[in-house]
Design a protein around this motif. Structure first.
Motif, mmCIF file in Angstrom:
data_model
loop_
_atom_site.group_PDB
_atom_site.id
_atom_site.type_symbol
_atom_site.label_atom_id
_atom_site.label_comp_id
_atom_site.label_asym_id
_atom_site.label_seq_id
_atom_site.Cartn_x
_atom_site.Cartn_y
_atom_site.Cartn_z
ATOM 1 N N THR A 92 77.337 3.410 63.182
ATOM 2 C CA THR A 92 76.395 2.843 64.243
ATOM 3 C C THR A 92 76.566 1.183 63.927
ATOM 4 O O THR A 92 76.941 0.733 62.597
ATOM 5 C CB THR A 92 75.140 2.931 64.213
ATOM 6 N N ASP A 94 74.122 -0.828 63.751
ATOM 7 C CA ASP A 94 72.984 -0.878 62.693
ATOM 8 C C ASP A 94 73.548 -0.649 61.316
ATOM 9 O O ASP A 94 73.165 -1.239 60.168
ATOM 10 C CB ASP A 94 71.762 -0.116 63.051
ATOM 11 N N GLU A 95 74.081 0.645 61.307
ATOM 12 C CA GLU A 95 74.593 1.097 59.931
ATOM 13 C C GLU A 95 75.624 -0.042 59.318
ATOM 14 O O GLU A 95 75.623 -0.236 58.162
ATOM 15 C CB GLU A 95 75.182 2.353 60.027
ATOM 16 N N LEU A 97 75.914 -3.044 59.929
ATOM 17 C CA LEU A 97 75.071 -4.568 59.540
ATOM 18 C C LEU A 97 74.529 -4.230 58.061
ATOM 19 O O LEU A 97 74.565 -5.117 57.300
ATOM 20 C CB LEU A 97 74.284 -4.974 60.423
ATOM 21 N N GLU A 98 73.942 -3.073 57.799
ATOM 22 C CA GLU A 98 73.305 -2.666 56.664
ATOM 23 C C GLU A 98 74.360 -2.553 55.675
ATOM 24 O O GLU A 98 73.873 -3.180 54.339
ATOM 25 C CB GLU A 98 72.611 -1.401 56.615
#
Length: 113
Positions: A92, A94-95, A97-98
């Motif tokens: 995703t 978000d994943e 970006l992490e």
């Protein structure tokens, strides 16, 4: 309904000559045919498409883990209707970006630096 804890995968497949012959002789919605198999593995199909070009099928699935996804890929490959099957693990945003943030703090240096 999106289950956040499941991993996302892109499946790209190409029918074999035999697979296309079977579909032309008796057209079937193969997404609906494989949906129960995916669900037995604890996953879900988000969407599926027929495509032009290098791949004939594009399917977006969620699965609980790599082993379940591998089992689906192995079963589909062994069936003989596909000449090519490629599975792409997806992150995703978000994943991703992490992962970028984590990579930035690693202190990795390329060879020669």
């Amino acid at each position: 309904m999106r289950r956040q804890n499941l991993a996302h995968y892109l499946i790209l497949g190409s029918y074999s000559n035999e697979g296309w012959s079977a579909q032309i002789k008796s057209p079937q919605n193969r997404i609906e045919a494989i949906r129960p198999v995916v669900e037995r593995l604890g996953g879900s199909i988000e969407s599926g498409y027929l495509a032009f070009g290098e791949y004939d099928l594009v399917i977006l699935v969620q699965m609980p883990d790599n082993i379940s996804m591998a089992a689906l890929s192995l079963a589909a490959s062994a069936g003989g209707a596909l000449s090519t099957l490629k599975t792409v693990p997806l992150l995703t945003i978000d994943e991703g970006l992490e992962a970028l943030a984590k990579a930035g703090g690693l202190g990795y240096r390329p060879p020669g630096q």
